[in-house]
Design an enzyme around this catalytic site. Structure first.
Site, PDB file in Angstrom:
ATOM      1  N   SER A   1       0.821  -1.232  -0.141  1.00 22.36           N
ATOM      2  CA  SER A   1      -0.049  -0.051   0.007  1.00 22.36           C
ATOM      3  C   SER A   1       0.876   1.353   0.018  1.00 22.36           C
ATOM      4  CB  SER A   1      -0.731   0.055   1.378  1.00 22.36           C
ATOM      5  OG  SER A   1      -1.563   1.310   1.497  1.00 22.36           O
TER       6      SER A   1
ATOM      7  N   TYR B   1      -2.010  -1.879  10.470  1.00 19.22           N
ATOM      8  CA  TYR B   1      -1.965  -2.007   8.934  1.00 19.22           C
ATOM      9  C   TYR B   1      -0.619  -1.500   8.244  1.00 19.22           C
ATOM     10  CZ  TYR B   1      -3.983  -1.371   4.288  1.00 19.22           C
ATOM     11  OH  TYR B   1      -4.239  -1.398   2.844  1.00 19.22           O
TER      12      TYR B   1
HETATM   13  P1  NAD Z   1     -11.501  -6.266  -0.287  1.00 16.43           P
HETATM   14  O1  NAD Z   1     -11.788  -6.552   1.192  1.00 16.43           O
HETATM   15  O2  NAD Z   1     -12.227  -6.302  -1.316  1.00 16.43           O
HETATM   16  O3  NAD Z   1     -10.206  -7.946  -0.735  1.00 16.43           O
HETATM   17  C1  NAD Z   1      -9.644  -8.439   0.390  1.00 16.43           C
HETATM   18  C2  NAD Z   1      -9.415  -9.831   0.205  1.00 16.43           C
HETATM   19  O4  NAD Z   1      -9.014 -10.341   1.450  1.00 16.43           O
HETATM   20  C3  NAD Z   1     -10.958 -10.407   0.002  1.00 16.43           C
HETATM   21  O5  NAD Z   1     -11.034 -11.111  -1.099  1.00 16.43           O
HETATM   22  C4  NAD Z   1     -11.201 -10.853   1.105  1.00 16.43           C
HETATM   23  O6  NAD Z   1     -12.055 -12.318   1.236  1.00 16.43           O
HETATM   24  C5  NAD Z   1      -9.739 -11.467   1.548  1.00 16.43           C
HETATM   25  N1  NAD Z   1      -9.420 -11.998   2.893  1.00 16.43           N
HETATM   26  C6  NAD Z   1      -9.569 -11.183   4.257  1.00 16.43           C
HETATM   27  N2  NAD Z   1      -9.226 -12.001   5.206  1.00 16.43           N
HETATM   28  C7  NAD Z   1      -8.984 -13.272   4.629  1.00 16.43           C
HETATM   29  C8  NAD Z   1      -8.435 -14.435   5.288  1.00 16.43           C
HETATM   30  N3  NAD Z   1      -8.317 -14.399   6.523  1.00 16.43           N
HETATM   31  N4  NAD Z   1      -7.910 -15.440   4.425  1.00 16.43           N
HETATM   32  C9  NAD Z   1      -7.968 -15.129   3.052  1.00 16.43           C
HETATM   33  N5  NAD Z   1      -8.548 -14.222   2.403  1.00 16.43           N
HETATM   34  C10 NAD Z   1      -8.862 -13.096   3.287  1.00 16.43           C
HETATM   35  O7  NAD Z   1     -10.163  -5.203  -0.355  1.00 16.43           O
HETATM   36  P2  NAD Z   1      -8.869  -4.715  -1.186  1.00 16.43           P
HETATM   37  O8  NAD Z   1      -9.113  -3.286  -1.392  1.00 16.43           O
HETATM   38  O9  NAD Z   1      -9.234  -5.250  -2.749  1.00 16.43           O
HETATM   39  O10 NAD Z   1      -7.925  -5.303  -0.739  1.00 16.43           O
HETATM   40  C11 NAD Z   1      -6.973  -6.212  -1.204  1.00 16.43           C
HETATM   41  C12 NAD Z   1      -5.325  -5.603  -0.673  1.00 16.43           C
HETATM   42  O11 NAD Z   1      -5.024  -4.701  -1.409  1.00 16.43           O
HETATM   43  C13 NAD Z   1      -5.154  -5.780   0.496  1.00 16.43           C
HETATM   44  O12 NAD Z   1      -3.859  -6.288   0.971  1.00 16.43           O
HETATM   45  C14 NAD Z   1      -5.108  -4.129   1.040  1.00 16.43           C
HETATM   46  O13 NAD Z   1      -4.514  -3.882   2.102  1.00 16.43           O
HETATM   47  C15 NAD Z   1      -4.670  -3.566  -0.203  1.00 16.43           C
HETATM   48  N6  NAD Z   1      -4.738  -2.137  -0.609  1.00 16.43           N
HETATM   49  C16 NAD Z   1      -6.040  -1.732  -0.710  1.00 16.43           C
HETATM   50  C17 NAD Z   1      -6.157  -0.532  -1.128  1.00 16.43           C
HETATM   51  C18 NAD Z   1      -7.508   0.161  -1.363  1.00 16.43           C
HETATM   52  O14 NAD Z   1      -7.466   1.505  -1.497  1.00 16.43           O
HETATM   53  N7  NAD Z   1      -8.565  -0.797  -1.718  1.00 16.43           N
HETATM   54  C19 NAD Z   1      -5.080   0.439  -0.962  1.00 16.43           C
HETATM   55  C20 NAD Z   1      -3.947   0.029  -0.768  1.00 16.43           C
HETATM   56  C21 NAD Z   1      -3.672  -1.407  -0.554  1.00 16.43           C
END
Ligand code: NAD
Length: 261
Positions: A143, A156
């Site tokens: 991130s 986080y």
């Molecule tokens: P999201 O909530 O849509 O996806 C998260 C995924 O992780 C989902 O598929 C969920 O089912 C899975 N997950 C959660 N707990 C789990 C577990 N115990 N075992 C297996 N799977 C699990 O969120 P996202 O925004 O798509 O996030 C995905 C990644 O991107 C994360 O690591 C997040 O930190 C990172 N990220 C997101 C953003 C953003 O703005 N959305 C920005 C920077 C980084």
């Protein structure tokens, strides 16, 4: 020589890929020809239906394997059950927002387990398979918060900084092999994880949804636009290409200029 992205014959395992960024990455790798293994902790018909939709649409093999990324043994079992892992995308992640004295210890433990330790376990299980195959790509989704901090997101930010470090060590341990390890650092992407933060923020600041998006979420994102899951999928596919064979140990920002500030 013209570089193309052809991942036919490769198998990609993407953790946390039944929604959001992980799902976007799975689609893009499948469009580039890779067989994909999707994952989350649930085991619902709709999880398996997503894999079927990808297979039907792109012609690759796509499967969904349930495994809880908060448990080290299940992380390792996911890689073993996949049977092959040429491309490992560590994407599963959760968030919790609270000041340090109020931060629930169990939330700290869960965030460190899912957002950081899972990548250690999957990487440990996948590297021997990549070595046997003579090729590999480890791509960790951190991130902008892997490179900078904000208040109230202690676990986080610790996990995301940690994953940037884990990636560098993975890159050094594989530096003389045809294996690379890189981190992608997204800014804000409008996925369920971010959407879920909007109602509380609206209440906290007494703001409309539009104002929260513009003045809170995208405040530090100079482009004033969300990055998209397709852009993150494309960046992941690029890191799997031959053009990226000498890119290893880096953190690539897809953040509309956030970390340039
Ligand atoms: P999201 O909530 O849509 O996806 C998260 C995924 O992780 C989902 O598929 C969920 O089912 C899975 N997950 C959660 N707990 C789990 C577990 N115990 N075992 C297996 N799977 C699990 O969120 P996202 O925004 O798509 O996030 C995905 C990644 O991107 C994360 O690591 C997040 O930190 C990172 N990220 C997101 C953003 C953003 O703005 N959305 C920005 C920077 C980084």
């Amino acid at each position: 020589m013209a570089f193309t992205i052809d991942l036919a014959g490769k198998t990609a395992v993407i953790t946390g890929s039944n929604s959001g960024i992980g799902l976007g990455i799975a689609w893009e790798l499948a469009r580039a020809g890779a067989d994909v293994v999707l994952n989350s902790f649930t085991d619902r018909d709709e999880d398996h239906a997503i894999a079927k939709e990808i297979a039907d649409e792109t012609g690759v093999k796509a499967r969904y394997i349930q495994a809880d990324m908060s448990k080290g043994d299940q992380c390792r079992r996911l890689i073993a059950d996949a049977g092959a892992c040429d491309i490992l995308v560590n994407n599963a992640g959760i968030q919790h927002v609270a000041a340090i004295p109020d931060f629930p210890a169990e939330k700290w433990d869960a965030i460190i387990a899912i957002n950081l330790s899972s990548a250690f376990h999957t990487t440990a299980a996948a590297l021997p398979m990549m070595r046997d195959a003579g090729w590999g790509r480890v791509i960790n989704i951190a991130s902008a918060h892997g490179l900078t901090a904000s208040p109230y997101k202690s676990a986080y930010i610790a996990a995301k900084h940690g994953i940037v470090g884990l990636t560098k060590t993975t890159a050094l341990e594989t530096a003389e092999e045809p294996i690379t390890a890189n981190t992608i650092c997204p800014g804000y992407v409008l996925t369920p994880l971010v959407d879920a933060q909007i109602p509380d923020t609206m209440k906290e600041y007494d703001m409309s949804r539009e104002d929260v998006i513009k003045n809170v979420l995208l405040k530090r994102q100079p482009s004033k636009e969300f990055a998209t899951v397709e852009q993150l999928g494309g960046t992941t596919a690029f890191l799997c290409s031959d053009a990226a064979a000498q890119i290893t140990g880096t953190a690539i920002s897809v953040d509309g200029g956030w970390t340039a500030l």
